[in-house]
Design an enzyme around this catalytic site. Structure first.
Site, PDB file in Angstrom:
ATOM      1  N   VAL A  22       0.827  -1.204   0.000  1.00  7.91           N
ATOM      2  CA  VAL A  22       0.000   0.000   0.000  1.00  7.91           C
ATOM      3  C   VAL A  22       0.864   1.257   0.000  1.00  7.91           C
ATOM      4  CG1 VAL A  22      -1.610   1.339   1.418  1.00  7.91           C
ATOM      5  CG2 VAL A  22      -2.023  -1.081   1.003  1.00  7.91           C
ATOM      6  N   GLU A  50      -7.611   2.270   2.360  1.00  2.26           N
ATOM      7  CA  GLU A  50      -7.203   2.001   0.976  1.00  2.26           C
ATOM      8  C   GLU A  50      -8.018   0.842   0.406  1.00  2.26           C
ATOM      9  OE1 GLU A  50      -5.203   3.724  -1.126  1.00  2.26           O
ATOM     10  OE2 GLU A  50      -6.208   2.281  -2.404  1.00  2.26           O
ATOM     11  N   LEU A  96      -7.326  -0.372  -2.877  1.00  5.94           N
ATOM     12  CA  LEU A  96      -6.690  -0.933  -4.070  1.00  5.94           C
ATOM     13  C   LEU A  96      -6.688  -2.463  -4.018  1.00  5.94           C
ATOM     14  CD1 LEU A  96      -3.682  -2.064  -3.144  1.00  5.94           C
ATOM     15  CD2 LEU A  96      -3.096   0.328  -3.250  1.00  5.94           C
ATOM     16  N   PHE A 141     -17.044 -11.192  -8.100  1.00  3.99           N
ATOM     17  CA  PHE A 141     -16.835 -11.929  -6.847  1.00  3.99           C
ATOM     18  C   PHE A 141     -17.871 -13.013  -6.616  1.00  3.99           C
ATOM     19  CE2 PHE A 141     -13.311 -10.634  -4.226  1.00  3.99           C
ATOM     20  CZ  PHE A 141     -12.778  -9.634  -5.026  1.00  3.99           C
ATOM     21  N   GLY A 181     -14.360 -21.544  -5.962  1.00  8.14           N
ATOM     22  CA  GLY A 181     -12.946 -21.897  -6.114  1.00  8.14           C
ATOM     23  C   GLY A 181     -12.405 -22.553  -4.868  1.00  8.14           C
ATOM     24  N   CYS A 239      -5.477  -9.561   3.260  1.00  2.80           N
ATOM     25  CA  CYS A 239      -6.579  -8.720   3.745  1.00  2.80           C
ATOM     26  C   CYS A 239      -7.829  -9.477   4.184  1.00  2.80           C
ATOM     27  CB  CYS A 239      -6.935  -7.684   2.687  1.00  2.80           C
ATOM     28  SG  CYS A 239      -5.605  -6.490   2.448  1.00  2.80           S
ATOM     29  N   LYS A 263      -7.676 -11.676   7.484  1.00  2.00           N
ATOM     30  CA  LYS A 263      -7.433 -10.929   8.731  1.00  2.00           C
ATOM     31  C   LYS A 263      -8.534  -9.911   8.994  1.00  2.00           C
ATOM     32  CE  LYS A 263      -4.410  -7.070   7.413  1.00  2.00           C
ATOM     33  NZ  LYS A 263      -5.357  -5.965   7.552  1.00  2.00           N
TER      34      LYS A 263
END
Ligand SMILES: NC(=O)c1ccc[n+]([C@@H]2O[C@H](COP(=O)([O-])OP(=O)(O)OC[C@H]3O[C@@H](n4cnc5c(N)ncnc54)[C@H](O)[C@@H]3O)[C@@H](O)[C@H]2O)c1
Length: 457
Positions: free
Chosen positions: A11, A154, A156, A259, A263, A270, A273
Site C-alpha cells: 500500500v 485504501e 486498491l 466476486f 474456487g 486482507c 485478517k
C-alpha cells in the site's frame, strides 16, 4: 504537496509512487533497511503492474525519496500517511503495534501542524487512539502543536494496484468537525484533487464510519466468495453446474457477476485478517457476527477442497504419488503469498506423502520464502517440493495437475502437451478455468469446483 508515507509495503509504495506521479514531493519511510536499499537501487520488492516504471521515473526526478530516517520523514511531510502492516494478533484482533509506533515517532519529532492519515486498515476507534499516542509524546516534550488524525482507508486490489489508485472507484475520507479536522479536510481535498478531475469520487464522513467502511467492504466481498463456495459444494453433490448458476444469478443487476466465482478459497493479506478483526471488534461490544463466522469457517474448509478431491481420487496414502501444481500466489498478477490457498494444498498433499512440482509465473521467489517458513520444522517435507521454471516442466511425470491460481497463461493451455507429459490425464481445477465438456472431449478427467453436472452446451 509534501507527503510522508510511513511503511513502504504494497500500500505504502503504491500510494507514494502514485502521489509523486501527480506532482507531490513524497518521502517513503521504512524501517526495513534492506527494502530501502533495494528501492534506492531501482529494485522493486513486489510485483505490481506499472509500479516499477512509476517508481523509477519519480525517484529519478527527486519527487520520490526512500529512507529509514524517522526524524527526516516526520520533518518532510505536512501530511503523514501511516501505511504499516496490521496483522492479526493471537486473538484475531488487528495488531496495532506498528501503527502506534508510527504515531509515537510523529509525536516525538513534529514541529508544526501535521495531518496524520490512517491508511492502514484499522478497527473503529483507532484514530482516537493514534491521537492520544501523539498527544502523549507532545506532552512528554512539554509542547503543544496542532495536528489532526483522519481516516483514509485504501481499497486498491493487489494485481491492479496502480490502476486502482490512479482511477479509484471511490476515495473514503473521515475527518472530524474540529478546526484541525476541517483544516485537514481541505488539505486532503487538495491532495486528492488530481484523482477527482473526471468526477468527484470522494465520500466524506466521520472518522469512525470511514474506519468501518473498509472492513464492511472486505467482509462483503469475502461473504460473496464463501457463499458461492458453499453453493458449489452442494452443486457437486446434487449434480448442478455452478458456472451455469453463476450466469443465471449474476445477470440480476441486484446481484452482479463480480466476486461470484467458486474456487479453492480466498487468501491474501486482507480478507482473512479483516474478517477476523471485524468479528473481534464485534465481540468487544458483546455482539456476535454470525454471518462472518460462517464466512471464515466456509473459507477454511474450502482451502482444503482440492486436496480432498485429490485424496478421494487417489486414496489416503499418496506416498507414491507426484502432482503438478500451477499457481502459487494468492491471486493472479501478484507475487503475494500471504495466506495463499496453495500453501494449504501443499501442506495437505505433502502430509499425505505426495511429492509435488510447482510453478507460478511470478511468485517463485516469494513461494520459496513462504514455503521454507511453512515447513521450517519439517524440512524433509520441503524436500518433496520441486520448484520449476515452466508450467510444462512441472507436468513431467505427474499423476495429475492441480490449478490453484487463475493466471491468464493457464487459461488456454496445450491440452495435448498436458496429456503427453502427465502420467494420467487428470486435472483438478481450483479456479474453474475450463469447461467440463471440453475436457471430456479432449479425453481429460476433469475435477472442477461445483461442476459435476455433464454440461453439453
Ligand atoms: N495489501 C493490500 O492489498 C492492501 C489493500 C488495502 C489495505 N491494506 C492495508 O494496508 C496496510 C499495509 O498493508 P501492506 O500489504 O502494504 O503491508 P506490508 O507488510 O506490505 O508493508 C508494511 C511495511 O511497513 C513497514 N513498517 C512497519 N512498521 C513501520 C514503522 N514503524 N515505520 C516505518 N515502516 C514500518 C514494514 O517494514 C513494511 O515494509 C495494512 O493495514 C493492510 O491491511 C492492504
Amino acid at each position: 504537496m509534501k507527503v510522508t508515507i510511513i511503511g513502504t509495503g504494497y500500500v505504502g509504495l503504491v500510494t507514494g509512487a502514485c502521489l509523486a506521479e501527480v506532482g507531490n514531493e513524497v518521502f517513503c519511510l521504512d524501517l526495513d533497511q534492506n527494502k530501502v536499499d533495494l528501492l534506492n537501487n531501482g529494485v522493486i520488492p513486489i510485483h505490481e503492474a506499472g509500479l516499477e516504471e512509476l517508481v523509477v521515473r519519480n525517484h529519478a526526478s527527486g519527487r520520490l525519496i526512500f529512507s529509514s530516517d524517522i526524524a527526516a520523514s516526520v520533518h518532510h511531510g505536512d501530511i503523514q500517511f501511516i501505511a504499516v502492516g496490521t496483522p492479526p494478533d493471537q486473538d484475531g484482533a488487528a495488531d496495532l503495534q506498528h501503527v502506534f509506533a508510527a504515531a509515537r515517532s510523529i509525536g516525538q519529532h513534529m514541529h508544526d501542524f501535521k495531518v496524520v492519515v490512517d491508511k492502514s486498515t484499522v478497527p473503529v476507534g483507532t484514530a482516537s487512539r493514534v491521537q492520544e499516542v501523539i498527544l502523549e509524546q507532545l506532552t512528554a516534550r512539554g509542547t503543544r502543536i496542532d495536528f489532526a488524525v483522519v481516516s483514509n482507508p485504501e481499497f486498491l486490489k493487489e494485481g491492479a494496484a496502480v490502476e486502482d489508485f490512479m482511477r479509484p472507484d471511490r476515495i473514503v475520507i473521515g475527518c472530524d468537525d474540529t478546526p484541525e479536522g476541517q483544516r485537514a479536510r481541505s488539505m486532503m481535498k487538495q491532495l486528492y484533487s488530481p484523482f477527482n478531475r473526471n468526477r468527484e469520487r470522494t465520500f466524506w464522513m466521520d472518522v469512525r464510519s470511514a474506519e468501518f467502511t473498509k472492513y464492511a467492504a472486505n467482509a462483503m466481498l469475502a461473504t460473496r466468495i464463501s457463499f458461492m463456495n458453499e453453493l458449489a459444494n452442494l452443486a457437486d453433490k446434487v449434480g448442478v453446474d455452478i458456472e451455469a448458476v453463476r450466469h443465471g444469478i449474476g445477470s440480476d443487476p441486484r446481484i452482479g457477476y463480480s466476486f461470484l466465482y467458486a474456487g479453492c478459497g480466498y487468501g491474501g493479506s486482507c480478507f482473512p485478517k479483516d474478517v477476523q478483526a471485524l468479528r473481534h471488534t464485534a465481540a468487544q461490544y458483546d455482539h456476535r457476527m454470525q454471518i462472518l463466522q460462517a464466512v471464515a469457517e466456509v473459507n477454511e474448509r474450502q482451502r482444503h477442497v482440492l486436496g480432498r478431491k485429490i485424496i478421494q481420487r487417489f486414496g489416503d496414502d499418496l506416498g507414491k504419488r507426484h502432482f503438478a501444481i500451477w499457481g502459487l500466489a494468492f491471486k493472479p498478477n501478484t507475487d503475494d503469498m500471504r495466506h495463499a490457498p496453495s500453501r494449504a494444498l501443499l501442506r495437505q498433499l505433502l502430509k499425505h506423502g505426495a511429492s509435488v512440482a510447482v510453478y507460478d509465473p511470478v511468485a517463485m521467489n516469494e513461494a520459496r520464502r513462504a514455503l521454507a517458513d511453512d515447513f521450517a520444522e519439517m524440512p524433509s517435507l520441503l524436500e518433496q517440493i520441486r520448484f520449476c521454471d515452466s508450467a510444462a516442466e512441472a507436468l513431467q511425470d505427474a499423476d495429475a495437475l492441480a490449478i490453484v491460481t487463475e493466471w491468464k497463461a493457464f487459461r488456454s493451455p496445450d491440452l495435448n502437451q498436458i496429456k503427453s507429459l502427465l502420467k494420467e490425464p487428470v486435472i483438478f481445477d481450483g479456479r474453474n478455468l475450463f469447461e467440463p465438456w471440453a475436457m471430456a472431449n479432449a479425453g481429460i478427467e476433469y475435477h472442477g469446483i461445483g461442476r459435476t453436472a455433464i454440461n453439453r452446451t
